[in-house]
Design an enzyme around this catalytic site. Structure first.
Site, mmCIF file in Angstrom:
data_model
loop_
_atom_site.group_PDB
_atom_site.id
_atom_site.type_symbol
_atom_site.label_atom_id
_atom_site.label_comp_id
_atom_site.label_asym_id
_atom_site.label_seq_id
_atom_site.Cartn_x
_atom_site.Cartn_y
_atom_site.Cartn_z
ATOM 1 N NE ARG A 200 -3.904 2.144 2.123
ATOM 2 C CZ ARG A 200 -3.711 3.427 2.459
ATOM 3 N NH1 ARG A 200 -2.556 3.812 2.973
ATOM 4 N NH2 ARG A 200 -4.662 4.321 2.274
ATOM 5 C CG ASP B 256 0.022 2.169 4.970
ATOM 6 O OD1 ASP B 256 -0.396 3.326 5.107
ATOM 7 O OD2 ASP B 256 -0.667 1.162 5.211
ATOM 8 C CB THR B 257 5.159 0.207 2.667
ATOM 9 O OG1 THR B 257 4.432 -0.172 1.497
ATOM 10 C CG2 THR B 257 4.444 -0.264 3.913
ATOM 11 C CE LYS B 258 4.308 3.923 -4.593
ATOM 12 N NZ LYS B 258 4.301 2.681 -5.323
ATOM 13 N N GLY C 255 1.048 5.339 -20.825
ATOM 14 C CA GLY C 255 0.251 4.677 -21.848
ATOM 15 C C GLY C 255 -0.108 3.240 -21.519
ATOM 16 C CD GLU D 251 -1.314 -4.909 -6.462
ATOM 17 O OE1 GLU D 251 -0.510 -5.073 -5.514
ATOM 18 O OE2 GLU D 251 -1.335 -3.864 -7.132
#
Length: 185
Positions: free
Chosen positions: A43, A46-48, A76, A110
């Site tokens: 998510r 929260d964590t990127k 694209g 996912e």
């Protein structure tokens, strides 16, 4: 577009991304299918920055073809197709479960697709306890109450989708993984 596939057990599995598709399903992607070794499910808010991108960069530097949405999806590309391709081609999935992870239908869809591929999943419990996901409690339970409200009010998800997401969270909580309690540990 087919909405179900047959699992190896003789039962049909619904495409978890159907809940995220736009009403007009005639959208075609110009996506060239790429192959990945690792897919990182997380998510973003929260964590990127703290975990997903540093992990991605380390794996890429080691020559491991890794997918994280922002650096790997090109302008694209049709986002759902890019993610499905990355999950389907990866031989290893890393699920970073965080306090607000279960709020994201994307994350849950996912994770569901990750289980359908039967590739290895390594969970990383980031500032959460595996039991929160195993027993659907605390922030996870709050998130599912909201998903159930959306299902009733908007018809966006089905009860089947929500049940499948819960089962995936219960299953991932039983996989040996990593627990990160604080940012600097």
């Amino acid at each position: 577009m087919a909405s179900t596939s047959t699992s190896g057990r003789g039962e049909e599995e619904r495409d978890p991304f159907l809940v995220l598709e736009p009403p007009n399903k005639k959208i075609k992607s110009s996506l060239t299918a790429k192959q990945y070794d690792v897919f990182i499910n997380h998510r973003g808010p929260d964590t990127k920055t703290d975990l997903a991108l540093p992990l991605y960069n380390s794996l890429q530097q080691a020559g491991i073809r890794t997918y994280v949405d922002a650096p790997e999806t090109e302008l694209g590309d049709y986002f759902p197709s890019a993610i499905k391709n990355a999950i389907s081609s990866a031989t290893l999935h890393i699920a970073i479960l965080s306090p607000r992870y279960a709020e994201s239908a994307w994350c849950l869809a996912e994770l569901s697709l990750m289980f359908q591929t039967r590739a290895r999943i390594i969970p990383v419990f980031y500032r959460v306890q595996p039991s929160d996901f195993r027993y659907i409690k605390n922030e996870v339970a709050d998130a599912f109450r909201k998903h159930e409200e959306k299902e009733k009010e908007e018809g966006r998800y089905t009860k089947h989708d929500i049940q499948q997401w819960k089962e995936c969270l219960e299953n991932v909580s039983g996989i040996k993984g990593y627990e990160i309690k604080e940012q600097n540990e």
